[in-house]
Design a protein around this motif. Structure first.
Motif, PDB file in Angstrom:
ATOM      1  N   GLU A 167     -48.401 -41.960  27.826  1.00  0.00           N
ATOM      2  CA  GLU A 167     -49.695 -42.218  27.190  1.00  0.00           C
ATOM      3  C   GLU A 167     -49.425 -43.106  25.983  1.00  0.00           C
ATOM      4  OE1 GLU A 167     -53.241 -39.873  24.832  1.00  0.00           O
ATOM      5  OE2 GLU A 167     -52.183 -38.801  26.440  1.00  0.00           O
ATOM      6  N   CYS A 189     -54.206 -44.108  29.114  1.00  0.00           N
ATOM      7  CA  CYS A 189     -54.743 -44.604  27.848  1.00  0.00           C
ATOM      8  C   CYS A 189     -56.222 -44.253  27.801  1.00  0.00           C
ATOM      9  CB  CYS A 189     -54.547 -46.113  27.724  1.00  0.00           C
ATOM     10  SG  CYS A 189     -55.014 -46.779  26.107  1.00  0.00           S
ATOM     11  N   ARG A 215     -58.669 -52.918  24.433  1.00  0.00           N
ATOM     12  CA  ARG A 215     -58.392 -51.552  24.892  1.00  0.00           C
ATOM     13  C   ARG A 215     -59.089 -51.278  26.223  1.00  0.00           C
ATOM     14  NH1 ARG A 215     -55.915 -47.545  22.233  1.00  0.00           N
ATOM     15  NH2 ARG A 215     -56.131 -45.434  23.041  1.00  0.00           N
ATOM     16  N   CYS A 218     -57.146 -52.595  29.247  1.00  0.00           N
ATOM     17  CA  CYS A 218     -55.704 -52.346  29.322  1.00  0.00           C
ATOM     18  C   CYS A 218     -55.279 -51.959  30.739  1.00  0.00           C
ATOM     19  CB  CYS A 218     -55.270 -51.289  28.310  1.00  0.00           C
ATOM     20  SG  CYS A 218     -55.845 -49.620  28.650  1.00  0.00           S
TER      21      CYS A 218
END
Length: 476
Positions: A167, A189, A215, A218
């Motif tokens: 993670e 994530c 993000r 990702c």
């Protein structure tokens, strides 16, 4: 390559306006769910708007049916290894946030990572999640070395970690390829919140995590780097949980359409108090999620994404975790520590000032379940569940789309149940307390009698006997 935003904020919030289903609509959706083909976005939006207790119970009952049909009584166990709590981000809800001066910072050396791994192995764990704050000091190259040392560790019984999930913060395609080369399992994530407006409030500008789109995409880069097992999630308490679930569904759809396979797992942590982090206190959480709504959330995702693993951590209290495994959860952490070096009784943390909430300095959040691995497994046995440390699919290459091709028609069951039983027998022989071993062996005997195919039953019995005689790491 800069990927595109696939979350339509206004559309998703709009789907929650006066969208509670009629009784006939609810029954139609739940009957559809029992066919184990999943649900669409509109179905899920309607279920999220259900408030009647009796109707929620119908959703829970459907989730129990779906979970039993797909997963049976298996429940996968793992534990995290926090390799560091140094972080350049300043997320308002996190104990690791940059401005938290109360936190004692540490990044583990490779020797310390091996020590933490050995503690997990001596409990009986076979699956680990490597996790850390975002810092130049624990970049992809550091994590590559951490993964290698974790895999290399071996306890006195010869046990090793058989699967490492990670993670980690978003990274480049090139760095994802480095992780893939190290035999990682799932890359995890969390988006934290899919609401781009609110996201900016919780992740102050000037840090890497403040880039919402980087993000959000990702997992696209992870797939392009060769990682075909990914895990997504949200942090409940930041915005309306109903929006988050719809957005998570859209994320799963995006991965399915663009890369041929949705997420392998989804995770649903709720904000818990953290040392030096006032925002995380219950009275300051913007959108707290009640236990009733939390159970509804888990049930809805189980029936909407029936073949996706659902993970619950030790943030949750024992009584809540014990309930959630019935209604959808398929993986749980056990005997977790959320600070670097937390498993090592001789480590620096024993000399640190105790934190009144977590019992340790350097932790990311408050733990709700402090039971040992043996105590968790004992609970599972009492409930008729099969504690599983299985990693067979990953080592046989049954991952990503290949796994789903077996899971959806139900073919994966012939591998999963026996493999779970084999790893359970290993635990009973090598690490269980006498009381847990005694009742665990009784459960295995009962489970063996449930195989309808005589040849499969004989193969299972044969492997269980071999494990009892000292052989290890047997799987189909």
């Amino acid at each position: 390559m800069r990927h595109q935003n696939f979350i339509d904020r206004d559309k998703l919030y709009g789907m929650l306006d006066n969208n509670a289903p009629s009784e006939s609509q609810l029954n139609d959706i739940l009957n559809k769910a029992r066919k184990l083909k999943g649900l669409n976005l509109d179905d899920v939006a309607k279920l999220l708007c259900v408030e009647d207790e009796a109707d929620i119970q119908k959703i829970l009952d459907t989730a129990e049916y779906c979970k039993d049909e797909i997963y049976g009584r298996r429940l996968v166990l793992f534990a995290p290894i926090y390799t560091g709590n140094a972080c350049v981000n300043n997320c308002v809800y996190c104990g690791f946030r940059r401005d938290n001066k109360a936190l004692k910072r540490k990044i583990l050396t490779l020797d310390e990572i091996e020590t933490e791994t050995l503690h997990l192995l001596r409990m009986g764990h076979k699956r680990a999640l490597l996790i850390c704050g975002e810092s130049p000091r624990n970049d992809a190259n550091y994590m590559v070395e951490a993964i290698r040392r974790c895999y290399a560790a071996k306890d006195e019984k010869g046990s090793t970690i058989r699967r490492i999930n990670v993670e980690l913060a978003p990274m480049s395609v090139e760095d994802y390829a480095k992780l893939k080369a190290e035999r990682i399992g799932t890359y995890v994530c969390f988006q934290e919140t899919y609401d781009p407006v609110e996201y900016a409030k919780f992740h102050p500008a000037g840090t890497p995590k403040s880039d919402y789109l980087y993000r959000l995409t990702c997992m696209d880069r992870a797939q392009e780097g060769g990682i075909n097992d990914v895990g997504i999630g949200v942090l409940f308490g930041l915005v309306d949980y109903r929006f988050e679930i719809l957005a998570l569904m859209e994320h799963a759809r995006h991965l399915e359409e663009d890369y041929g396979c949705g997420p392998h797992t989804v995770s649903f942590p709720r904000i818990e108090p953290a040392e030096g982090t006032p925002f995380s206190l219950p009275e300051n959480i913007p959108h707290p999620v009640s236990d009733k709504d939390f159970m509804k959330i888990i049930a809805i995702i189980r029936i909407a994404m029936p073949y996706t693993g659902i993970i619950i951590s030790t943030r949750e209290r024992p009584e809540m975790r014990d309930k959630l495994v019935k209604y959808g959860v398929s993986q749980i952490s056990a005997a977790s520590e959320t600070n670097p070096g937390g498993y090592d009784e001789e480590g620096d943390n024993t000399a640190a000032k105790p934190y009144e909430k977590t019992g340790t300095t350097g932790a990311q959040f408050t733990l709700g379940d402090h039971r040992s691995l043996d105590e968790v497994i004992s609970m599972m046995i009492d409930g008729g569940y099969i504690p599983s440390f299985c990693t067979g699919c990953y080592r046989k290459g049954r991952v990503g789309a290949d796994f789903m091709d077996l899971a959806k028609p139900g073919l994966i069951k012939e591998f999963c149940k026996p493999n779970a039983m084999f790893t359970f027998r290993e635990y009973l022989e090598d690490y269980a307390s006498p009381a847990t071993k005694e009742k665990g062996l009784r459960l295995l005997k009962q489970l063996t009698e449930t195989f309808s195919k005589e040849d499969l039953k004989k193969r299972v019995e044969g492997n269980l006997c071999k494990i009892g005689e000292g052989e290890r790491d047997l799987y189909f």
